[in-house]
Design a protein around this motif. Structure first.
Motif, PDB file in Angstrom:
ATOM      1  N   ARG A  84     -22.356  58.654 -18.594  1.00  0.00           N
ATOM      2  CA  ARG A  84     -21.395  59.449 -17.812  1.00  0.00           C
ATOM      3  C   ARG A  84     -22.014  60.752 -17.354  1.00  0.00           C
ATOM      4  N   ASN A  86     -25.154  61.441 -16.936  1.00  0.00           N
ATOM      5  CA  ASN A  86     -26.200  61.186 -15.937  1.00  0.00           C
ATOM      6  C   ASN A  86     -25.613  60.899 -14.563  1.00  0.00           C
ATOM      7  N   LEU A  87     -24.598  60.066 -14.532  1.00  0.00           N
ATOM      8  CA  LEU A  87     -24.011  59.683 -13.242  1.00  0.00           C
ATOM      9  C   LEU A  87     -23.348  60.867 -12.548  1.00  0.00           C
ATOM     10  N   ALA A  88     -22.741  61.745 -13.351  1.00  0.00           N
ATOM     11  CA  ALA A  88     -21.965  62.827 -12.745  1.00  0.00           C
ATOM     12  C   ALA A  88     -22.820  63.977 -12.241  1.00  0.00           C
ATOM     13  N   SER A  89     -24.069  64.066 -12.693  1.00  0.00           N
ATOM     14  CA  SER A  89     -24.855  65.247 -12.350  1.00  0.00           C
ATOM     15  C   SER A  89     -26.062  64.910 -11.487  1.00  0.00           C
TER      16      SER A  89
END
Lengths: 168, 168
Positions: A84, A86-89
């Motif tokens: 989560r 990694n995907l969001a940033s």
DNA sequence: TTTTCCATGTAACTCGTTACATGATTTC
DNA sequence: GAAATCATGTAACGAGTTACATGGAAAA
């Protein structure tokens, strides 16, 4: 934390031993992370200590014994957390190649253009290689597609720079 | 060798002291290299030992004394060598953010899209910032233009991924 | 008057790499 | 029979970071 995410994600699909993990990463994920063998073994040890994975010794026939790693429930939770995040940033990228560009007027214009043409050619070679990679399963394909997208964008950028240098 | 190239290139324009070099790099070249203060001082020491630069102590008024570095003929030669090598080659970039993408199907589709929307927004913010940077002198502008070009390309890429995820 | 900026460094530490060691097994 | 591959590690080293130390000057 990308390395941990990657290792956990791979072990999530099915149990694997260290050598297997490392060689998969080297030839399928080399555009994302780079992970040497000793580092991989060390990371796996650490993750075992943290309780994210378990280790089982396996010996098949007379082969060198393998340490097979399997994800635990705690490891799964950690994987989800890392994924989560990694995907969001946005993971920042450093363009070491831009340093040269910043000083391009230190060279005669014609020579600079020649050197950038070499860079362009190298880039084009990498792009051709990336395009030739066979289709991967599931969302692993994103990694390849991204590489192609990026290299094409860089190629366009170098062309723009060369053009600007020619124009003056 | 990008750090050395950068330091030499800056000293080539005019002599500077360590603090000055470091702060310039931090706020104008942060997209290319990252260089902490102790590392900068160490690098400058090493380069002085190698004979690429000379050191002169200066004390203005009652301020802390400065060590002013000036490029030597040998330093200029090294700069030229590093510059040519840098311009002619492609500096590889690792996309740590792709690791998450490779495991995107581990999450419910809707959540994955939401997280990528956050990434997209962060990217958009960075792009706006880069576009707002005032015009720099000479070829330093390339560094900024490249950043804008790259971020725009990444934004398009994330959009493509989100679109693909929505389509299934 | 307290914080921030100028200016330089040292010391301890972490992370990761390189090089090396071992030994079986498959391929040429 | 030699070389590459499978499989795991250790030990030494190096690069770079963090945290700390110092101390004056300017700004808030």
């Amino acid at each position: 934390m990308e390395r941990e995410l990657l290792l956990l994600g791979l072990l999530r699909q099915h149990e694997m031993h260290g050598y297997e993990l490392h060689s998969f990463i080297e030839n399928a994920m080399s555009t994302c992370v780079d992970l040497k063998k000793p580092t991989a073994y060390l990371l796996l040890d650490n993750m075992a200590t943290l309780g994210w994975i378990t280790v089982t010794e396996q010996r098949a026939g007379n082969r060198p014994p393998r340490k097979v790693y399997r994800l635990t429930a705690g490891g799964e939770a950690e994987f989800q957390r890392l994924l989560r995040a990694n995907l969001a940033s946005v993971v920042a990228v450093k363009f070491g190649g831009d340093v040269g560009l910043a000083f391009v007027d230190a060279l005669p214009r014609a020579e600079a253009i020649g050197l950038l043409a070499q860079r362009r050619q190298a880039l084009q070679g990498q792009l051709a290689e990336s395009k030739a990679v066979p289709v991967h399963a599931g969302s692993f394909q994103f990694v390849i597609d991204h590489q192609v997208h990026y290299l094409a964008s860089e190629l366009a950028w170098v062309d723009k720079v060369i053009e600007q240098l020619c124009a003056t």
